[in-house]
Design a protein around this motif. Structure first.
Motif, PDB file in Angstrom:
ATOM      1  N   ARG A 113      -7.702   0.162  -0.457  1.00 53.52           N
ATOM      2  CA  ARG A 113      -7.231   1.022  -1.564  1.00 53.52           C
ATOM      3  C   ARG A 113      -6.508   0.202  -2.622  1.00 53.52           C
ATOM      4  O   ARG A 113      -6.755   0.315  -3.824  1.00 53.52           O
ATOM      5  CB  ARG A 113      -6.222   2.049  -1.034  1.00 53.52           C
ATOM      6  CG  ARG A 113      -6.770   3.329  -0.560  1.00 53.52           C
ATOM      7  CD  ARG A 113      -5.687   4.097   0.162  1.00 53.52           C
ATOM      8  NE  ARG A 113      -5.347   3.503   1.441  1.00 53.52           N
ATOM      9  CZ  ARG A 113      -4.236   3.733   2.127  1.00 53.52           C
ATOM     10  NH1 ARG A 113      -3.310   4.502   1.650  1.00 53.52           N
ATOM     11  NH2 ARG A 113      -4.031   3.169   3.290  1.00 53.52           N
ATOM     12  N   THR A 114      -5.596  -0.652  -2.169  1.00 56.02           N
ATOM     13  CA  THR A 114      -4.818  -1.454  -3.115  1.00 56.02           C
ATOM     14  C   THR A 114      -5.710  -2.478  -3.812  1.00 56.02           C
ATOM     15  O   THR A 114      -5.545  -2.732  -5.015  1.00 56.02           O
ATOM     16  CB  THR A 114      -3.644  -2.139  -2.388  1.00 56.02           C
ATOM     17  OG1 THR A 114      -2.786  -1.115  -1.869  1.00 56.02           O
ATOM     18  CG2 THR A 114      -2.843  -3.029  -3.323  1.00 56.02           C
ATOM     19  N   THR A 172       0.844  -1.196   0.000  1.00 56.87           N
ATOM     20  CA  THR A 172       0.000   0.000   0.000  1.00 56.87           C
ATOM     21  C   THR A 172       0.880   1.246   0.000  1.00 56.87           C
ATOM     22  O   THR A 172       1.969   1.231   0.575  1.00 56.87           O
ATOM     23  CB  THR A 172      -0.901  -0.019   1.256  1.00 56.87           C
ATOM     24  OG1 THR A 172      -1.784  -1.138   1.149  1.00 56.87           O
ATOM     25  CG2 THR A 172      -1.733   1.250   1.380  1.00 56.87           C
ATOM     26  N   GLU A 223      -8.814  -2.170  -4.594  1.00 55.66           N
ATOM     27  CA  GLU A 223      -9.597  -1.469  -5.617  1.00 55.66           C
ATOM     28  C   GLU A 223      -8.740  -1.193  -6.855  1.00 55.66           C
ATOM     29  O   GLU A 223      -9.159  -1.447  -7.994  1.00 55.66           O
ATOM     30  CB  GLU A 223     -10.076  -0.145  -5.008  1.00 55.66           C
ATOM     31  CG  GLU A 223     -11.280   0.451  -5.656  1.00 55.66           C
ATOM     32  CD  GLU A 223     -11.747   1.676  -4.882  1.00 55.66           C
ATOM     33  OE1 GLU A 223     -11.835   2.737  -5.497  1.00 55.66           O
ATOM     34  OE2 GLU A 223     -11.991   1.558  -3.664  1.00 55.66           O
TER      35      GLU A 223
END
Ligand code: 5RP
Length: 262
Positions: A63-64, A33, A66
């Protein structure tokens, strides 16, 4: 497009691009990340699309996950993978023994679980992340929300007897509210300036009630791929004791930069 990147972004990009070569068909790969790891995920997405690379990625944050899905990487959970061939992730600091401070992006808990469940951990970083002694970057510590101020006071009290220069800490804030990790916890950033004995500090912090995990990664990283703003990369392998130098061409990744601009 590459002309629009700052030297630090170029350094992060070339480190990520070079490290993507570690990924082989059929591997299960932990995906870190942060901004450097995001370059990696984009490079791997490009390799999936253009070169037919086939691997399964285990992201270390929502986040990663996605981003990985967006660029066409097959995403699985750590429990589905059970054990990984490789994890590639960024770092906030690394020293000569490849011990790390991580968690600047708030994902240290998943990052440490995933890296520890991997045969190999490769860190990707610009040269500015290298330090003689860890600690200038505030050390992130993930704590549960219940009683976090008491946990903070206990940590600061404990730091009196540790080999560190400072002992103030701050609750990480996101806008007006406390930052919340993917696991629903908070982050305390410890302003230590210098950590004389990172191994000892990591053990002591993790013994404290309320502390979930700390951002010291001791004996976890095997290789660091260091990027420079002029396209050079240096690969240091702590197990082999080898140092390899390389240089990358920005032009070959024009598509990737175009993707970013969209
Ligand atoms: C996230 C991390 C990151 O790897 C670290 O903060 C480095 O980030 P960046 O690549 O954006 O400099 O530990 O929790």
């Amino acid at each position: 497009m590459s002309g629009e990147l700052s030297p630090i972004d170029k350094a992060k990009f070339v480190a990520a691009k070079r490290a993507a070569d570690y990924v082989e068909d059929g591997m299960r790969v932990g995906l870190g990340t942060g901004s450097t790891a995001a370059w990696l995920v984009r490079c791997l997405g490009e390799m999936v699309r253009d070169e037919g690379l086939r691997f399964k990625g285990v992201p270390t944050s929502t986040r990663t996950a996605e981003l990985a899905r967006d660029v066409g990487i097959e995403v699985i959970s750590l429990d589905e993978a059970r054990w990984l061939d490789l994890t590639i992730d960024g770092a906030d600091e690394f020293d000569g023994d490849l011990n790390l401070i991580k968690g600047g992006g708030g994902a240290l808990l998943q990052e440490k679980i995933v890296a520890t469940a991997s045969d190999q951990m490769v860190v990707i970083a610009d040269i500015g992340k290298e330090v003689e002694t860890l600690g200038a970057f505030p050390l992130p510590v993930e704590v549960i929300p219940f009683g976090w101020q008491t946990t903070q006071a206990m940590i600061e009290e404990t730091l009196i007897s540790m080999d560190v220069l400072g002992r103030n800490s701050t609750l990480r804030i996101n806008g007006e509210a406390p930052f919340v990790t993917d696991e629903g916890n908070h982050i305390l950033d410890l302003h230590l300036s210098r950590i004389g004995n990172p191994r000892q500090l990591a053990l002591v912090l993790n013994q404290m009630p309320g502390v979930v995990e700390n951002g010291l990664f001791i004996d976890i990283c095997d290789t660091v791929v260091i990027g420079f703003g002029d396209g050079r990369v240096e690969l240091r392998d702590i197990n082999e004791g080898t140092i390899e130098q390389d240089r990358l061409d920005f032009v070959e990744s024009d598509n990737l930069f175009n993707d970013l601009a969209e």
